[in-house]
Design a protein around this motif. Structure first.
Motif, mmCIF file in Angstrom:
data_model
loop_
_atom_site.group_PDB
_atom_site.id
_atom_site.type_symbol
_atom_site.label_atom_id
_atom_site.label_comp_id
_atom_site.label_asym_id
_atom_site.label_seq_id
_atom_site.Cartn_x
_atom_site.Cartn_y
_atom_site.Cartn_z
ATOM 1 N N MET A 147 0.806 -1.216 0.000
ATOM 2 C CA MET A 147 0.000 0.000 0.000
ATOM 3 C C MET A 147 0.841 1.270 0.000
ATOM 4 N N HIS A 148 2.179 1.147 -0.047
ATOM 5 C CA HIS A 148 3.058 2.323 -0.118
ATOM 6 C C HIS A 148 3.005 2.946 -1.515
ATOM 7 N N GLY A 149 2.900 4.252 -1.567
ATOM 8 C CA GLY A 149 2.937 4.958 -2.838
ATOM 9 C C GLY A 149 4.357 5.313 -3.223
ATOM 10 N N ASP A 150 5.178 4.277 -3.414
ATOM 11 C CA ASP A 150 6.594 4.492 -3.701
ATOM 12 C C ASP A 150 7.103 3.326 -4.539
ATOM 13 N N SER A 151 8.018 3.597 -5.464
ATOM 14 C CA SER A 151 8.530 2.543 -6.342
ATOM 15 C C SER A 151 9.291 1.465 -5.584
ATOM 16 N N SER A 152 9.776 1.783 -4.392
ATOM 17 C CA SER A 152 10.472 0.769 -3.601
ATOM 18 C C SER A 152 9.549 -0.395 -3.251
ATOM 19 N N ALA A 153 8.239 -0.145 -3.170
ATOM 20 C CA ALA A 153 7.282 -1.223 -2.904
ATOM 21 C C ALA A 153 7.222 -2.191 -4.080
ATOM 22 N N ASP A 154 7.238 -1.662 -5.305
ATOM 23 C CA ASP A 154 7.248 -2.526 -6.488
ATOM 24 C C ASP A 154 8.524 -3.365 -6.532
ATOM 25 N N GLN A 155 9.635 -2.765 -6.162
ATOM 26 C CA GLN A 155 10.909 -3.488 -6.155
ATOM 27 C C GLN A 155 10.875 -4.617 -5.128
ATOM 28 N N TRP B 35 -1.141 -9.216 -3.606
ATOM 29 C CA TRP B 35 -1.038 -7.782 -3.349
ATOM 30 C C TRP B 35 -0.619 -7.006 -4.587
ATOM 31 N N SER B 36 0.129 -7.639 -5.480
ATOM 32 C CA SER B 36 0.480 -6.973 -6.739
ATOM 33 C C SER B 36 -0.772 -6.687 -7.550
ATOM 34 N N GLY B 37 -1.711 -7.642 -7.576
ATOM 35 C CA GLY B 37 -2.962 -7.414 -8.279
ATOM 36 C C GLY B 37 -3.878 -6.450 -7.557
ATOM 37 N N GLU B 38 -3.947 -6.572 -6.253
ATOM 38 C CA GLU B 38 -4.862 -5.761 -5.456
ATOM 39 C C GLU B 38 -4.487 -4.291 -5.446
ATOM 40 N N ALA B 39 -3.195 -3.982 -5.358
ATOM 41 C CA ALA B 39 -2.799 -2.616 -5.025
ATOM 42 C C ALA B 39 -1.898 -1.916 -6.028
ATOM 43 N N ARG B 40 -1.203 -2.649 -6.913
ATOM 44 C CA ARG B 40 -0.094 -2.021 -7.625
ATOM 45 C C ARG B 40 -0.403 -1.593 -9.061
ATOM 46 N N GLY B 41 -1.648 -1.702 -9.501
ATOM 47 C CA GLY B 41 -2.037 -1.153 -10.790
ATOM 48 C C GLY B 41 -1.253 -1.732 -11.955
ATOM 49 N N ALA B 42 -0.867 -0.870 -12.908
ATOM 50 C CA ALA B 42 -0.196 -1.318 -14.129
ATOM 51 C C ALA B 42 1.138 -1.977 -13.838
ATOM 52 N N THR B 43 1.871 -1.453 -12.871
ATOM 53 C CA THR B 43 3.160 -2.059 -12.521
ATOM 54 C C THR B 43 2.952 -3.452 -11.956
ATOM 55 N N GLY B 44 1.917 -3.617 -11.157
ATOM 56 C CA GLY B 44 1.614 -4.936 -10.613
ATOM 57 C C GLY B 44 1.239 -5.929 -11.697
ATOM 58 N N VAL B 45 0.489 -5.470 -12.713
ATOM 59 C CA VAL B 45 0.115 -6.363 -13.808
ATOM 60 C C VAL B 45 1.352 -6.802 -14.585
ATOM 61 N N GLN B 46 2.298 -5.909 -14.794
ATOM 62 C CA GLN B 46 3.538 -6.303 -15.471
ATOM 63 C C GLN B 46 4.273 -7.381 -14.685
ATOM 64 N N LEU B 47 4.303 -7.249 -13.375
ATOM 65 C CA LEU B 47 4.931 -8.273 -12.539
ATOM 66 C C LEU B 47 4.174 -9.595 -12.654
ATOM 67 N N LEU B 48 2.846 -9.539 -12.633
ATOM 68 C CA LEU B 48 2.037 -10.761 -12.729
ATOM 69 C C LEU B 48 2.170 -11.416 -14.106
ATOM 70 N N LYS B 49 2.312 -10.630 -15.149
ATOM 71 C CA LYS B 49 2.532 -11.198 -16.480
ATOM 72 C C LYS B 49 3.839 -11.974 -16.515
ATOM 73 N N ARG B 50 4.851 -11.438 -15.872
ATOM 74 C CA ARG B 50 6.127 -12.153 -15.800
ATOM 75 C C ARG B 50 5.956 -13.468 -15.048
ATOM 76 N N MET B 51 5.225 -13.431 -13.930
ATOM 77 C CA MET B 51 4.974 -14.660 -13.179
ATOM 78 C C MET B 51 4.176 -15.669 -13.995
#
Length: 396
Positions: A220-228, A249-265
Motif C-alpha cells: 500500500m506504499h505509494g513508492d517505487s520501492s514497494a514494487d521493487q 497484493w500486486s494485483g490488489e494494489a499495484r495497478g499497471a506495474t503490478g500487472v507487469q509483474l504478474l505477467k512475468r509470473m
C-alpha cells in the motif's frame, strides 16, 4: 454451485475469499494513533488537530500520544523504541499511499465502516481476530486517502504486531501509550517492513502473522520501492507461499506495474499452483491489461489446471470480453477437465450471454461429459429458456 463450483475454482476462491476477507490476503489491520501528546489517561480522547492532521496522524481515542521526529533513520528509531518497550505500546507513522480508491480498515470485530465512507473506531487492543482486513473500493470517496498509516505494537522488548490502514480511520488505542513519528521516508519504511516478511511464517495457520501485516503495508506504499520489494518476493526462487501472497497484493494494489509483474509470473513461474493464483490476482487488478493476460493464460498455459482457473476468473471479471475465449476452450482445448471448467465459467456469465451458450453446448457438443455439464448448469439457472430447452429434449 455446489460440487462443480468447488472443483472449478472455489478451492482457490474460498482460500482467496478468506484471504480477501482477511484483507479482501490475511495479515493485520486494526490500529493506530493520532493527536498531540495530551493529558488524559486511559479514557482520554485525542482530537485530530490541524497540526496532527498535517503530520499524517489519524484521530486517536482512549490513548496517550507523544510525537517526535525521525532523526537517526526510521529503522534505528523503531528498533530503539521496541527494545525499550517492556510494557505493551504502539508506534506509528504515515507515508504516501498508493494511488487508487483503496481503503484499509479494521475487520468486523475491530471497528466499522459508516455507510462506506468512514472507518472506526478501530480497536487496537482486545480484538480476537488479530489479522483482519477490510478493503473498500468504489463508493468511498472520489479520491483515495493521501497517506497510509503504518503501526507497530511492541511488548517485552520486541515487535509482535504490524498494522496498516488508511489515515481517515479513527483509532482506539485501548488505553496504551502511542508514539507517533514524523518525517518517515517511504523507501526506509519499505526496507524496514521487508525485515518482517518471513516465508516460513506465511505457511503457518491462524494467529498473528507479522509477515502478512508487513507485506500488506508494503503493497500500500505509494513508492517505487514497494514494487521493487514485491518483485523480489515473487522471484521463482522464493517459497511458493510468499510468491502467492505477493502476487495477490500486486494485483490488489499495484495497478499497471503490478500487472507487469504478474505477467512475468504467468509466463515464468515454474509452479502451476502459483500460476493459478496469478490468474486470480489478475482478476482483482483495476488495470485494463489484466484481462488480456488472463485470456492468454486460458489459451496458452501448459497446465490444464491453470487454463481452467484462468477461464473461471475470466467469467467472473470480463463478461462478454471473455465469451469467445471460454467457448473456444469448450470447442478446442484437448483436456476434458478444462472443457468442463469452461462450461462452468459460462454459467457464471450474465444470463443473457451465458444461458444461450450453455444451450448451444448441451445441444451440439460432441463430448458427452461436456454436454452433461452444460445440462447440469442449465438446470441450476432457473432460466425460462433452460426450461424450454429441457421440455423440447423430453418431448422429442
Amino acid at each position: 454451485m455446489n460440487a462443480m463450483h468447488r472443483g472449478c475454482g472455489m478451492g482457490i476462491r474460498q482460500a482467496w475469499t478468506s484471504f480477501a476477507s482477511f484483507l479482501r490476503v490475511a495479515g493485520a489491520v486494526s490500529f493506530l494513533l493520532a493527536g498531540f501528546a495530551m493529558a488524559g489517561g486511559a479514557n482520554a480522547q485525542t482530537p485530530q488537530t490541524e497540526t496532527a492532521k498535517a503530520a499524517g496522524m489519524p484521530q486517536i481515542e482512549n490513548g496517550k500520544v507523544e510525537q517526535r521526529q525521525v532523526k537517526a533513520g526510521l529503522a534505528q528509531e523503531v528498533d530503539a523504541w521496541a527494545a525499550a518497550s517492556q510494557q505493551a505500546r504502539w508506534l506509528g507513522y504515515s507515508v504516501p499511499a498508493v494511488n487508487g480508491d483503496h481503503r484499509m480498515c479494521c475487520g468486523d470485530s475491530g471497528g466499522d465502516w459508516n455507510g462506506g465512507r468512514a472507518c472506526g473506531p478501530c480497536r487496537l487492543e482486545g480484538v480476537k481476530s488479530g489479522n483482519s482486513y477490510n478493503l473498500q473500493s468504489g463508493n468511498v470517496k472520489l479520491e483515495g486517502p493521501s497517506n497510509l498509516v503504518v503501526l507497530f505494537r511492541a511488548e517485552g522488548g520486541k515487535i509482535g504486531k504490524i498494522r496498516a490502514l488508511s489515515e481517515e480511520c479513527v483509532l482506539d488505542a485501548g488505553g496504551l501509550r502511542v508514539t507517533w513519528l514524523t518525517g518517515a521516508k517511504p523507501a526506509e519504511s519499505v526496507k524496514l517492513l521487508e525485515r518482517f516478511v518471513d516465508s516460513k511464517e506465511l505457511d503457518e495457520r491462524g494467529g498473528e502473522r507479522l509477515s502478512r501485516g508487513a507485506l500488506a503495508a508494503i503493497a500500500m506504499h505509494g513508492d517505487s520501492s514497494a514494487d521493487q520489494a514485491l518483485a523480489v518476493f515473487t522471484a521463482p526462487d522464493k517459497p511458493e507461499s510468499l510468491r502467492k501472497e505477493a502476487a495477490f497484493w500486486s494485483g490488489e494494489a499495484r495497478g499497471a506495474t503490478g500487472v507487469q509483474l504478474l505477467k512475468r509470473m504467468a509466463k515464468e513461474d515454474p509452479s502451476s499452483d502459483v500460476r493459478a493464483h496469478v490468474s486470480f490476482a489478475l482478476s482483482i487488478s483495476s488495470d485494463g491489461n489484466a484481462i488480456d493476460e488472463m485470456i492468454r493464460m486460458a489459451h496458452e498455459d501448459t497446465s490444464g489446471h491453470v487454463r481452467g482457473q484462468a477461464l473461471f476468473w475470466l467469467a467472473e471479471k470480463a463478461g462478454k470480453k471473455a465469451s469467445s475465449t471460454i467457448t473456444g476452450a469448450i470447442d478446442n482445448d484437448p483436456d476434458t477437465e478444462v472443457k468442463k471448467k469452461a462450461v462452468f465459467a459460462l454459467s457464471q456469465m450474465p444470463k443473457e450471454d451465458g444461458v444461450p451458450k450453455l444451450i448451444q453446448v448441451a445441444e451440439k457438443n460432441r463430448n458427452p461429459e461436456v454436454r452433461k455439464q452444460a445440462m447440469f448448469w442449465l438446470g441450476q439457472s432457473n432460466d425460462p429458456r433452460a426450461l424450454e430447452f429441457f421440455e423440447n429434449v423430453l418431448t422429442k
